[in-house]
Design an enzyme around this catalytic site. Structure first.
Site, mmCIF file in Angstrom:
data_model
loop_
_atom_site.group_PDB
_atom_site.id
_atom_site.type_symbol
_atom_site.label_atom_id
_atom_site.label_comp_id
_atom_site.label_asym_id
_atom_site.label_seq_id
_atom_site.Cartn_x
_atom_site.Cartn_y
_atom_site.Cartn_z
ATOM 1 N N SER A 1 59.543 16.384 36.934
ATOM 2 C CA SER A 1 58.465 16.232 38.008
ATOM 3 C C SER A 1 59.421 15.518 39.308
ATOM 4 O O SER A 1 59.367 15.320 40.669
ATOM 5 C CB SER A 1 57.278 14.309 37.035
ATOM 6 O OG SER A 1 56.942 14.091 38.127
ATOM 7 N N SER B 1 51.455 13.560 40.523
ATOM 8 C CA SER B 1 51.803 11.994 40.598
ATOM 9 C C SER B 1 53.360 12.325 40.021
ATOM 10 O O SER B 1 53.191 13.276 38.871
ATOM 11 C CB SER B 1 50.319 12.113 39.196
ATOM 12 O OG SER B 1 51.019 10.236 39.183
ATOM 13 N N GLU B 2 53.691 10.883 39.952
ATOM 14 C CA GLU B 2 55.118 10.806 39.740
ATOM 15 C C GLU B 2 55.267 10.678 38.343
ATOM 16 O O GLU B 2 56.279 11.904 37.468
ATOM 17 C CB GLU B 2 56.367 10.199 39.792
ATOM 18 C CG GLU B 2 55.550 8.741 39.507
ATOM 19 C CD GLU B 2 54.784 8.211 41.321
ATOM 20 O OE1 GLU B 2 54.433 8.650 41.301
ATOM 21 O OE2 GLU B 2 54.862 7.212 41.713
ATOM 22 N N ASN B 3 54.303 10.159 37.484
ATOM 23 C CA ASN B 3 54.550 10.503 35.928
ATOM 24 C C ASN B 3 54.209 11.784 35.059
ATOM 25 O O ASN B 3 54.518 11.843 33.998
ATOM 26 C CB ASN B 3 53.135 9.788 35.306
ATOM 27 C CG ASN B 3 52.400 9.735 35.813
ATOM 28 O OD1 ASN B 3 51.837 10.346 36.477
ATOM 29 N ND2 ASN B 3 50.958 9.241 34.866
ATOM 30 N N GLY B 4 53.777 12.617 35.673
ATOM 31 C CA GLY B 4 53.998 14.001 35.264
ATOM 32 C C GLY B 4 52.415 15.201 35.327
ATOM 33 O O GLY B 4 52.357 15.337 34.571
#
Lengths: 231, 219
Positions: free
Chosen positions: B87, B45-48
């Site tokens: 990320s 998930s690109e938020n980390g």
């Protein structure tokens, strides 16, 4: 030196017209208490740099809805109809960057450098001819570093020296922004004496932090958003 | 079965065991709920987050742990948490094997538009440009037509592009369509629909090759 400040005095150091980075991706990492104090004090003509605009009537969306924000530098506002409407009506300027490019622009400023070369978005409308650089037979896009006057950061834990620890998905932009602003204001519900962290556990070293505000408790702003719970 | 459910059930079959997969905001993030609990995959998930997993029980739900769509997720064993620069380093260095992503428009050349409808709805770029440009394989999940019944699968995209020639496969509630050097090739039908009716709902010309093994775009 203790960096402890009161909420009111820390936010009072921000003038109207300031450029402010705000941590957080959605709710996690959003410094709601610092933002709500900025709302109360009423500084205007602000430029905000934040991944998103929070959701309607939450976090930075409240500053935008209250007319305190001139420009938003962001990646995605798709979950906030209020801000999309204001953008469509020309009431606020919005600059979109690819998310990792925004992160890298901030990281670059935080590292004391001035820019970097990339190929992201090179064939899209976000790239102007002036942004391109031909170098040793290849074409790149130049992305300049992005700094700010202030950064508002939420940390899960901190000590008086400004050493910070984040939690969960609340890391996101916070450690990057904490390095890229001239004055870094941190809120935390859990502030203690130096020595509480093992040194290798610290995410943001205290050298980057100017003010730490202790929160008495976390308000409902920080809680579960019911409409995101799958039943 | 609803149209959305049909898309999601088919989308699950795209995930190769052992892979790293990013699921975009909208339909794709819902794919996770259709994965078997013991499936060998790491959801990015690109938020980390690497190793995001299905929503926890209400009592152990963590307000500081969401995916990019805002849904409350849990972590699998072996998960890691990191900042947004790390990320996206993962994405730009092509360590993500598969991205499933939504679309406003997708076209016969594999072009994708999903960030801006000028003057009407501009959600923004989010992670889409980097995911679309750098992930090894992009699968678009989309309804076949928009809410007014107009085709979303076009000869050439008209909206501002997210990325050029990036899409490998399109899954709608009606069909599985591959982007190839010869054009759009229908591999499977997911509904009882004639070739002519499917073509009528699609602006781009379709090649029907349901049994054959065409070479895919970019391979």
């Amino acid at each position: 030196m203790k960096k402890n400040r009161t909420l009111e005095s820390a936010i009072a150091s921000i003038p109207s017209g300031a450029v402010i980075m705000v941590g957080g991706f959605g709710n996690p990492g959003t410094p709601f208490s610092l933002i709500n104090e900025l709302l109360r004090q009423g500084q205007t003509n602000l430029t905000l740099i934040k991944n998103d605009a929070n959701e309607a009537s939450h976090g930075v969306s409240r500053l935008i809805e209250n007319g305190q924000v001139r420009k938003l530098i962001t990646t995605h506002i798709g979950l906030n109809k209020n801000v999309i409407d204001r953008f469509n009506q020309g009431e606020i300027e919005v600059a979109f960057h690819p998310q990792g490019i925004l992160a890298e622009k901030i990281r670059t400023a935080g590292a004391g450098s001035f820019g970097f070369l990339t190929d992201i978005g090179i064939h899209s409308e976000i790239t102007r001819p002036d942004d391109l650089l031909d170098w040793q037979g290849k074409t790149y896009k130049v992305e300049m570093a992005l700094r700010a006057d202030f950064a508002l950061i939420h940390a899960a834990q901190a000590d008086w020296l400004g050493n910070l620890v984040y939690q969960g998905s609340a890391i996101n932009f916070s450690p990057l922004m904490a390095m890229a602003a001239d004055h870094v204001i941190v809120e935390t519900p859990d502030l203690g004496a130096p020595g509480r962290f093992s040194p290798e556990q610290v995410h943001t070293p205290g050298a980057f932090v100017d003010s730490v505000v202790q929160l008495e408790s976390l308000t409902s702003d920080y809680g579960i958003l019911e409409h995101h719970v799958r039943r | 079965m609803s149209d959305v459910e049909r898309i999601l059930r088919r989308a699950v079959l795209e995930i190769t065991p052992g892979s790293i997969v990013n699921l975009g905001i909208g339909l794709p993030t819902k794919v996770m709920h259709y994965l078997p609990d013991d499936f060998d995959v790491q959801i990015h998930s690109e938020n980390g987050i690497l190793g995001a997993w299905k929503q926890a029980e209400p009592e152990s739900m963590d307000p500081f742990l969401i995916d990019a769509s805002g849904a409350y997720v849990s972590l699998r064993e072996g998960a890691s948490l990191f900042d947004s620069a790390v990320s996206f380093a993962m994405i730009r260095r092509a360590r993500v094997d598969l991205t499933m992503i939504g679309a406003f428009e997708v076209d016969a050349h594999g072009n994708l538009a999903n960030w801006k409808i000028p003057g009407r709805f501009s959600p923004g770029i989010g992670g889409a440009m980097e995911l679309a440009q750098k992930t090894k394989r992009i699968v678009v999940l989309t309804t076949h037509t928009d809410k007014h019944g107009r085709p979303k699968i076009l000869e050439t995209c008209r909206l501002p592009l997210t990325a050029k020639a990036c899409v490998s496969r399109i899954i709608s509630e009606l069909a599985v369509i591959d982007v190839t050097n010869r054009g759009l090739v229908v591999r499977e039908k997911l509904a009882d629909i004639s070739d002519a009716d499917l073509q009528a709902k699609t602006e781009a010309a379709l090649i029907f090759a349901i049994e054959s093994g065409e070479e895919q775009h970019g391979e």
